[in-house]
Structures are given as C-alpha cells and as structure tokens.
Design a protein around this motif. Structure first.
Motif, PDB file in Angstrom:
ATOM      1  N   PHE A  85      38.340 -46.424   5.064  1.00 31.96           N
ATOM      2  CA  PHE A  85      36.895 -46.676   4.009  1.00 31.96           C
ATOM      3  C   PHE A  85      35.850 -45.278   4.036  1.00 31.96           C
ATOM      4  CE2 PHE A  85      35.256 -49.062   7.217  1.00 31.96           C
ATOM      5  CZ  PHE A  85      34.065 -48.760   7.723  1.00 31.96           C
ATOM      6  N   ALA A  86      35.127 -45.564   3.043  1.00 34.17           N
ATOM      7  CA  ALA A  86      34.501 -44.171   2.941  1.00 34.17           C
ATOM      8  C   ALA A  86      32.473 -45.143   3.187  1.00 34.17           C
ATOM      9  CB  ALA A  86      34.105 -43.219   2.200  1.00 34.17           C
ATOM     10  N   LEU A  87      32.021 -44.001   4.126  1.00 34.01           N
ATOM     11  CA  LEU A  87      29.987 -44.342   4.528  1.00 34.01           C
ATOM     12  C   LEU A  87      29.697 -43.485   4.017  1.00 34.01           C
ATOM     13  CD1 LEU A  87      28.046 -46.733   4.971  1.00 34.01           C
ATOM     14  CD2 LEU A  87      28.757 -46.461   7.579  1.00 34.01           C
ATOM     15  N   PRO A  88      29.641 -43.397   2.616  1.00 30.99           N
ATOM     16  CA  PRO A  88      27.790 -42.055   2.403  1.00 30.99           C
ATOM     17  C   PRO A  88      26.975 -42.376   2.840  1.00 30.99           C
ATOM     18  CG  PRO A  88      28.357 -43.362   0.095  1.00 30.99           C
ATOM     19  CD  PRO A  88      29.098 -43.843   1.418  1.00 30.99           C
ATOM     20  N   GLY A  89      26.260 -40.909   2.811  1.00 32.29           N
ATOM     21  CA  GLY A  89      24.874 -40.976   2.896  1.00 32.29           C
ATOM     22  C   GLY A  89      24.623 -40.729   4.165  1.00 32.29           C
ATOM     23  N   ALA A  90      23.189 -39.323   4.363  1.00 33.34           N
ATOM     24  CA  ALA A  90      23.149 -38.181   5.218  1.00 33.34           C
ATOM     25  C   ALA A  90      22.964 -38.846   7.163  1.00 33.34           C
ATOM     26  CB  ALA A  90      21.459 -38.819   4.785  1.00 33.34           C
ATOM     27  N   VAL A  91      23.242 -37.993   7.798  1.00 30.59           N
ATOM     28  CA  VAL A  91      23.580 -38.449   8.837  1.00 30.59           C
ATOM     29  C   VAL A  91      22.617 -38.957   9.875  1.00 30.59           C
ATOM     30  CG1 VAL A  91      23.697 -37.673  10.995  1.00 30.59           C
ATOM     31  CG2 VAL A  91      25.830 -36.597   8.845  1.00 30.59           C
ATOM     32  N   GLU A  92      21.517 -38.537   9.523  1.00 33.15           N
ATOM     33  CA  GLU A  92      19.911 -38.826   9.962  1.00 33.15           C
ATOM     34  C   GLU A  92      19.315 -40.055   9.113  1.00 33.15           C
ATOM     35  OE1 GLU A  92      16.589 -36.850   8.581  1.00 33.15           O
ATOM     36  OE2 GLU A  92      17.222 -36.050   7.252  1.00 33.15           O
ATOM     37  N   ARG A 144      28.812 -36.523   3.500  1.00 34.46           N
ATOM     38  CA  ARG A 144      30.277 -37.585   4.191  1.00 34.46           C
ATOM     39  C   ARG A 144      29.702 -37.399   5.429  1.00 34.46           C
ATOM     40  NH1 ARG A 144      29.257 -37.923  -0.750  1.00 34.46           N
ATOM     41  NH2 ARG A 144      30.394 -37.848  -2.578  1.00 34.46           N
ATOM     42  N   GLY A 145      29.253 -37.841   6.440  1.00 40.23           N
ATOM     43  CA  GLY A 145      28.974 -37.013   7.679  1.00 40.23           C
ATOM     44  C   GLY A 145      29.918 -38.034   8.778  1.00 40.23           C
ATOM     45  N   ALA A 146      30.105 -39.319   8.182  1.00 45.75           N
ATOM     46  CA  ALA A 146      31.020 -40.414   8.430  1.00 45.75           C
ATOM     47  C   ALA A 146      32.575 -41.037   8.556  1.00 45.75           C
ATOM     48  CB  ALA A 146      30.069 -41.926   8.527  1.00 45.75           C
ATOM     49  N   TYR A 147      32.818 -40.119   7.262  1.00 43.80           N
ATOM     50  CA  TYR A 147      34.133 -40.313   7.242  1.00 43.80           C
ATOM     51  C   TYR A 147      34.835 -38.612   7.366  1.00 43.80           C
ATOM     52  CZ  TYR A 147      37.985 -40.311   3.973  1.00 43.80           C
ATOM     53  OH  TYR A 147      39.401 -40.503   3.504  1.00 43.80           O
ATOM     54  N   SER A 148      34.173 -37.958   7.656  1.00 47.24           N
ATOM     55  CA  SER A 148      34.287 -37.282   7.643  1.00 47.24           C
ATOM     56  C   SER A 148      34.397 -36.880   9.508  1.00 47.24           C
ATOM     57  CB  SER A 148      33.354 -35.680   7.628  1.00 47.24           C
ATOM     58  OG  SER A 148      33.823 -34.741   6.717  1.00 47.24           O
ATOM     59  N   ALA A 149      33.198 -37.911   9.892  1.00 49.98           N
ATOM     60  CA  ALA A 149      33.568 -37.807  11.865  1.00 49.98           C
ATOM     61  C   ALA A 149      35.372 -38.404  11.824  1.00 49.98           C
ATOM     62  CB  ALA A 149      32.517 -38.377  12.145  1.00 49.98           C
ATOM     63  N   THR A 150      34.909 -39.348  11.128  1.00 49.65           N
ATOM     64  CA  THR A 150      36.671 -39.898  11.453  1.00 49.65           C
ATOM     65  C   THR A 150      37.631 -39.602  11.502  1.00 49.65           C
ATOM     66  OG1 THR A 150      36.963 -41.165   9.199  1.00 49.65           O
ATOM     67  CG2 THR A 150      35.525 -42.485  10.839  1.00 49.65           C
ATOM     68  N   LYS A 151      38.136 -38.617  10.407  1.00 48.08           N
ATOM     69  CA  LYS A 151      39.188 -37.964  10.326  1.00 48.08           C
ATOM     70  C   LYS A 151      39.362 -36.763  11.009  1.00 48.08           C
ATOM     71  CE  LYS A 151      40.612 -40.798   6.400  1.00 48.08           C
ATOM     72  NZ  LYS A 151      41.358 -41.266   7.172  1.00 48.08           N
ATOM     73  N   PHE A 152      37.869 -35.686  10.958  1.00 40.97           N
ATOM     74  CA  PHE A 152      38.594 -35.157  12.661  1.00 40.97           C
ATOM     75  C   PHE A 152      38.631 -35.088  13.785  1.00 40.97           C
ATOM     76  CE2 PHE A 152      36.048 -31.979   9.591  1.00 40.97           C
ATOM     77  CZ  PHE A 152      35.804 -31.089   9.776  1.00 40.97           C
ATOM     78  N   ARG A 185      35.884 -44.515  -4.099  1.00 38.07           N
ATOM     79  CA  ARG A 185      34.231 -44.293  -4.337  1.00 38.07           C
ATOM     80  C   ARG A 185      33.880 -46.195  -4.571  1.00 38.07           C
ATOM     81  NH1 ARG A 185      31.570 -45.448  -8.940  1.00 38.07           N
ATOM     82  NH2 ARG A 185      34.007 -45.240  -9.942  1.00 38.07           N
ATOM     83  N   VAL A 186      33.774 -46.301  -5.004  1.00 43.36           N
ATOM     84  CA  VAL A 186      33.956 -48.087  -5.689  1.00 43.36           C
ATOM     85  C   VAL A 186      33.721 -49.053  -4.739  1.00 43.36           C
ATOM     86  CG1 VAL A 186      34.281 -50.101  -6.898  1.00 43.36           C
ATOM     87  CG2 VAL A 186      34.429 -48.196  -8.548  1.00 43.36           C
ATOM     88  N   ASN A 187      34.958 -48.873  -3.665  1.00 46.60           N
ATOM     89  CA  ASN A 187      34.599 -49.408  -2.209  1.00 46.60           C
ATOM     90  C   ASN A 187      34.136 -48.916  -1.618  1.00 46.60           C
ATOM     91  OD1 ASN A 187      37.126 -50.766  -3.051  1.00 46.60           O
ATOM     92  ND2 ASN A 187      38.789 -49.903  -2.482  1.00 46.60           N
ATOM     93  N   SER A 188      33.817 -48.101  -1.424  1.00 47.98           N
ATOM     94  CA  SER A 188      32.510 -47.498  -0.530  1.00 47.98           C
ATOM     95  C   SER A 188      30.798 -48.248  -0.522  1.00 47.98           C
ATOM     96  CB  SER A 188      32.655 -45.639  -1.091  1.00 47.98           C
ATOM     97  OG  SER A 188      31.107 -45.481  -0.986  1.00 47.98           O
ATOM     98  N   PHE A 192      27.525 -48.325   1.840  1.00 52.61           N
ATOM     99  CA  PHE A 192      26.733 -47.628   1.581  1.00 52.61           C
ATOM    100  C   PHE A 192      25.459 -48.772   1.771  1.00 52.61           C
ATOM    101  CE2 PHE A 192      23.470 -46.278  -1.448  1.00 52.61           C
ATOM    102  CZ  PHE A 192      22.958 -44.535  -0.987  1.00 52.61           C
ATOM    103  N   GLU A 193      25.683 -49.570   0.441  1.00 52.04           N
ATOM    104  CA  GLU A 193      23.886 -50.701   0.763  1.00 52.04           C
ATOM    105  C   GLU A 193      23.743 -51.912   2.146  1.00 52.04           C
ATOM    106  OE1 GLU A 193      25.731 -53.021  -3.099  1.00 52.04           O
ATOM    107  OE2 GLU A 193      24.795 -51.898  -4.236  1.00 52.04           O
ATOM    108  N   ARG A 194      25.023 -51.767   2.981  1.00 50.27           N
ATOM    109  CA  ARG A 194      24.442 -52.451   4.286  1.00 50.27           C
ATOM    110  C   ARG A 194      24.214 -51.614   4.950  1.00 50.27           C
ATOM    111  NH1 ARG A 194      29.515 -54.794   8.252  1.00 50.27           N
ATOM    112  NH2 ARG A 194      28.101 -55.134   9.694  1.00 50.27           N
ATOM    113  N   TRP A 195      24.203 -50.327   4.813  1.00 49.68           N
ATOM    114  CA  TRP A 195      24.187 -49.245   5.392  1.00 49.68           C
ATOM    115  C   TRP A 195      22.575 -48.084   5.376  1.00 49.68           C
ATOM    116  CZ3 TRP A 195      25.121 -51.047  10.502  1.00 49.68           C
ATOM    117  CH2 TRP A 195      26.290 -51.887  11.055  1.00 49.68           C
ATOM    118  N   ILE A 196      22.734 -48.086   4.538  1.00 46.61           N
ATOM    119  CA  ILE A 196      22.093 -46.757   4.286  1.00 46.61           C
ATOM    120  C   ILE A 196      20.717 -47.669   3.594  1.00 46.61           C
ATOM    121  CG2 ILE A 196      21.520 -44.698   3.371  1.00 46.61           C
ATOM    122  CD1 ILE A 196      23.406 -44.933   5.465  1.00 46.61           C
TER     123      ILE A 196
END
Length: 276
Positions: A85-92, A144-152, A185-188, A192-196
């Motif tokens: 899954f994805a978790l969009p939002g700024a890293v900060e 997309r920092g969280a998702y990218s971090a998992t994929k890197f 997108r929809v599943n994220s 997003f609402e939980r964490w950001i």
C-alpha cells in the motif's frame, strides 16, 4: 506431471488479480492470496485456491505457506510478492509509527514470506522469487517518500538475495512498474487520513493545491498508464524463461527513469523529478 505452482500475494484487485488469472490460463496452479477473507472467498468462488495472507501478521504468513505446501505435497515453484500500500505525504509530516506501518507490510512481511519459501525451493533445487517493486524504487518524487523508502529497501535486499542465491537453482527477479491501473490511490486514502495531519503542516497550502486533488479526485488514467496485464507479461518471463532477467521494466516512465538516473547528475535529476 503436476502443474507448476505459484503463490501470488495481493490478489484482491489490480496487478495481483490480473496475474492470478493470467498464470492460471497458462496452466499454473495459482494460490491467489489476499489480506481479507472476503476477497479470498470471492476468488475461491472463482475456482482459485486462496489462502488468507496479511503481510503485517506473521502468523497468517506462516499459515498460508503451510496451506500451500499441504496442498502441493511440500513444493512451490514460484513466489510473486506483490501486495503493498501507499502512504502519501511530506516526509516531515510522516510519523515514525506510520513509516513503521508501511514497512511492516511492504518490506518486512515480504522478507518473512520469502524466508519461509526459500528452504522449500532450496530442497527441491529450483524456484523463482519475483518481487514487484516500482519505478519509485529507482527514483523518487515529492509526497511519496514512505512508499519510495520501502521500494528502495526492497531493491537493495533483492539484489543481495540474487547474488547470494547464485548457483542454487533459485532465480530472484525484480519487476519495476510505472503507472499501472490499480486501486492503490483509493486504497491509500485511509492510511493518509490515519497518519498525516496535513492541516497542521507548514505545507498545508501545498497539500490543498496538489496532493489532495490528486488523492481524492479521479482524473482518469495517468499519462503512459498501462493495464496490469503489462506486469503479467513480465511475470510470465520471470517464471518461465530458462534465464530470467534480474530486472523487468514496465511502462515508458520506468525506462525513462532508468535512463535519467544513469545519465543525469543528482542536482539535475532532482529538478526533473521535483517538477513531477
């Protein structure tokens, strides 16, 4: 001879579902796993064997592997790690617990499942482990920092595993899609609402002007978007070719990102990716 067997995760929709149907059509015995039992029940009604597997629940991972091995007599020819899954939002604005949550599903759960099947494949002398990474495991973009971090992280771990498995009969492959039709997108949105807490962010206006529209408003297919069957094509080669590739690019943006990463200095690449 019995049919070759493959365990595919994340089969409730999108890439996983398309690959489950596609591999079955090629004669594979497909174990199409899902996180929710209701999705498993739907696939069982469609004729699949569908163990419930939640990457964030180690007991469910081990139970699913046990179910697969009991059904096959202790063998497994291929594993396709796909569910994420994805978790969009700024890293900060990303709480560390939110980052732990996405890593639990997108990375640690994959590792647990992979380790569970390696002894089986080692004993039988062959096997394919295919990891569904992303163009965002090669380059990243804002929000997309969280998702990218998992994929890197996945890319690095998979590269090491591939080197370590040389000569064992196990082949380790990465599939790196760009924009592919799915529900990510929809599943994220719940994540997003939980964490950001975007309204309390110094970037609140940027959220309003860009990410929120992208997240909550469907604007149709992305440019260069392909259907999940494009990933199926790469999965077939990874599982059936005598000499599978280490990496499979999917979609024009992935090929472009691979080229830009090789050719551009970091400062110029930042300008390109930062512009979206």
């Amino acid at each position: 001879m019995s049919a070759r067997s493959i365990l595919i995760t994340g089969c409730s929709s999108g890439i996983g579902e398309a690959c489950a149907h596609g591999m079955r059509a090629r004669g594979w015995r497909v174990f199409a796993s899902c996180r929710k039992q209701a999705d498993c029940d739907r696939l069982i009604a469609a004729g699949f064997e569908s163990p419930r597997l939640d990457y964030a629940d180690e007991d469910s991972i081990r139970a699913a592997v046990d179910e697969v091995l009991a059904a096959t007599g202790g063998t497994l020819d291929a594993l396709f790690n796909n569910g994420a899954f994805a978790l969009p939002g700024a890293v900060e604005d990303l709480p560390t617990e939110g980052l732990r949550s996405i890593f639990e599903t997108n990375f640690f759960g994959w590792h647990t499942l992979t380790r569970a099947v390696i002894p089986v494949m080692r004993t039988q002398g062959h096997g394919r482990i295919v990891q569904c990474s992303s163009v965002l495991g090669m380059v990243t973009i804002p929000w997309r920092g969280a998702y990218s971090a998992t994929k890197f992280a996945l890319e690095g771990l998979t590269d090491s595993l591939r080197l370590e498995m040389h000569g064992t009969g196990l082949h380790i492959c990465l599939i790196e899609p760009g924009p592919v039709t799915s529900k990510i997108r929809v599943n994220s949105i719940p994540h997003f609402e939980r964490w950001i807490d975007w309204e309390a962010s110094p970037r609140a206006e940027q959220y309003r002007g860009s990410l929120l529209k992208r997240l909550y408003e469907s604007s149709g297919p992305d440019r260069f978007e392909l259907g999940p069957e494009a990933v199926l094509k790469r999965l077939i080669h990874a599982c059936e070719a005598t000499r599978p590739r280490a990496r499979y690019y999917v979609t024009t943006p992935t090929y472009l990102a691979g080229m830009l990463r090789r050719l551009l200095p970091t400062a110029l690449l930042d300008r390109v990716m930062g512009a979206g």
